[in-house]
Design an enzyme around this catalytic site. Sequence first.
Site, PDB file in Angstrom:
ATOM      1  N   HIS A  16       0.845  -1.230   0.004  1.00 15.45           N
ATOM      2  CA  HIS A  16      -0.157   0.074   0.058  1.00 15.45           C
ATOM      3  C   HIS A  16       1.036   1.199  -0.026  1.00 15.45           C
ATOM      4  CE1 HIS A  16      -2.879   2.773   1.471  1.00 15.45           C
ATOM      5  NE2 HIS A  16      -3.781   2.062   1.642  1.00 15.45           N
ATOM      6  N   HIS A  57      -0.326   2.835  11.963  1.00 19.15           N
ATOM      7  CA  HIS A  57       0.929   3.888  11.729  1.00 19.15           C
ATOM      8  C   HIS A  57       0.810   4.793  12.853  1.00 19.15           C
ATOM      9  CE1 HIS A  57      -1.995   6.034   9.082  1.00 19.15           C
ATOM     10  NE2 HIS A  57      -1.265   7.198   9.058  1.00 19.15           N
ATOM     11  N   GLU A  66      -3.207  14.597  11.170  1.00 16.49           N
ATOM     12  CA  GLU A  66      -4.137  14.298  10.180  1.00 16.49           C
ATOM     13  C   GLU A  66      -5.668  14.475  10.810  1.00 16.49           C
ATOM     14  OE1 GLU A  66      -3.680  10.016   9.420  1.00 16.49           O
ATOM     15  OE2 GLU A  66      -1.393  10.384   8.805  1.00 16.49           O
ATOM     16  N   HIS A 102      -6.351  12.553  14.289  1.00 24.58           N
ATOM     17  CA  HIS A 102      -5.188  11.680  14.896  1.00 24.58           C
ATOM     18  C   HIS A 102      -3.734  12.719  14.721  1.00 24.58           C
ATOM     19  CE1 HIS A 102      -7.939   8.550  13.082  1.00 24.58           C
ATOM     20  NE2 HIS A 102      -8.062   8.448  14.321  1.00 24.58           N
ATOM     21  N   HIS A 161      -2.937   4.965  14.962  1.00 24.53           N
ATOM     22  CA  HIS A 161      -4.318   4.865  14.301  1.00 24.53           C
ATOM     23  C   HIS A 161      -4.179   3.833  13.346  1.00 24.53           C
ATOM     24  CE1 HIS A 161      -2.534   8.367  12.240  1.00 24.53           C
ATOM     25  NE2 HIS A 161      -3.320   7.938  11.374  1.00 24.53           N
TER      26      HIS A 161
END
Length: 437
Positions: free
Chosen positions: A295, A338, A344, A368, A374
């Site tokens: 990803h 991560h 964020e 976050h 999270h």
Amino acid sequence: MASTGASQWASMHSYLSGFGNFHQSEALAGSLPVGQNSPQRPPRGLYAELLSGSAFTAPRASNLRTWMYRVRPSVQVGAYQPWPHAGWQNEVLTPVSPNPLRWRPWPVPSVEDEPLDFVSGLQTLVTQADQATSVHLMRANQSMQGRAFVNADGDLLILPQQGRLQITTELGVLDVAPWELAVIPRGMVFKVTLLDATARAFVCETQGAPWRLPELGPIGSNGLAQPRDFEVPVAAFEGEGRAEPHELIKKFGGRFWLAPCGHSPFNVVAWHGNLVPYRYDLRRFMTLGSVSVDHPDPSIFTVLTSPSDTAGVALCDLVVFPPRWMVAENTFRPPWFHRNVMSEFMGLIEGQYDAKSDGFAPGGFSLHNAMVPHGPDAQAHAQATQATLGPQLLGGSLAFMLETRHRFIPTDLAMAHSQLDVHYADCWAPLKDVFLP
């Protein structure tokens, strides 16, 4: 060249195409002076007025300005008086915690219970110690009637989530709906008309460098948001610029001020420049991703960036997660667990975000902050680890993320709101120890 756009709803206006271009437009032929900016007597008895979005001596590539030719100059306005705005908060009162936070959608009240237009309906969700970046929620049930707004402190990025908006600016009109965005540059006067009964939108205010397209690096010359898909309004003006008195609300130095204006401030008959409002249809974003394994970082989804003085570390990035094909083999496809040096703020426009199976509804949002762990909830993790992998269309969903180098601090209003999901962190509780030593 004007374009009509590719929105899924009919826009009543035409647009000029291109991000960062130098445009010109006139509502009446012969209104723009030729070969100079400030003639002794501008055409049609208009006033020449310059709006500068950068210092005069900024490098040519980053110099922003627009010349306007208007019926009345903007100096013709009454004295400003303080105007209280309980929803927009600048003082940082709540200590920021290292907890992950999430809110359910905030309902839009009825106009009978609480009349709200674009300005009065703004409520600050998160801000920063220096207010360099703030995120607000706009809820409205009526148009700005006889009111106009100008933010002298920063640029406004508007992401409608519910309801269509018609944004009248000094340079012309933008029609904006969910799945689209609009940017109103600092110092530009505008007002918002609702095209539906109610509206809800996320509004990001940045007080640093103007939004620009991210560099493409090894991606090459194509990909992500294409400059030609950004649309700028054509010149338009109201009531010959003489009628329709307005109240002019100005945000200046973190406070709101109100002044009477005996005419419409939307009286620009012609203009030319590169300091412009614009809109963009997020359906046109060219999404890139892995076609082998793993990803990629979410930065591959960056639409716009407001850079800082540190290369690669933005004051704010706008990132979107649009419909896309997932084809990576032997790969956990949702976002991984991560912690990030960036903070964020995420909101959901429509559909379901692939890392959350429940509790994150359209209109909801989460925070976050830097180094707060999270990732996918337990159910999404279980589904992704047990799925039979094949080409999968992740369709009908649009989420966005505002990512910043500084911590976001939730306001007292946001932390006390009934829609705060105090059990958010419970979504990870079912994750079990399945280690096989």
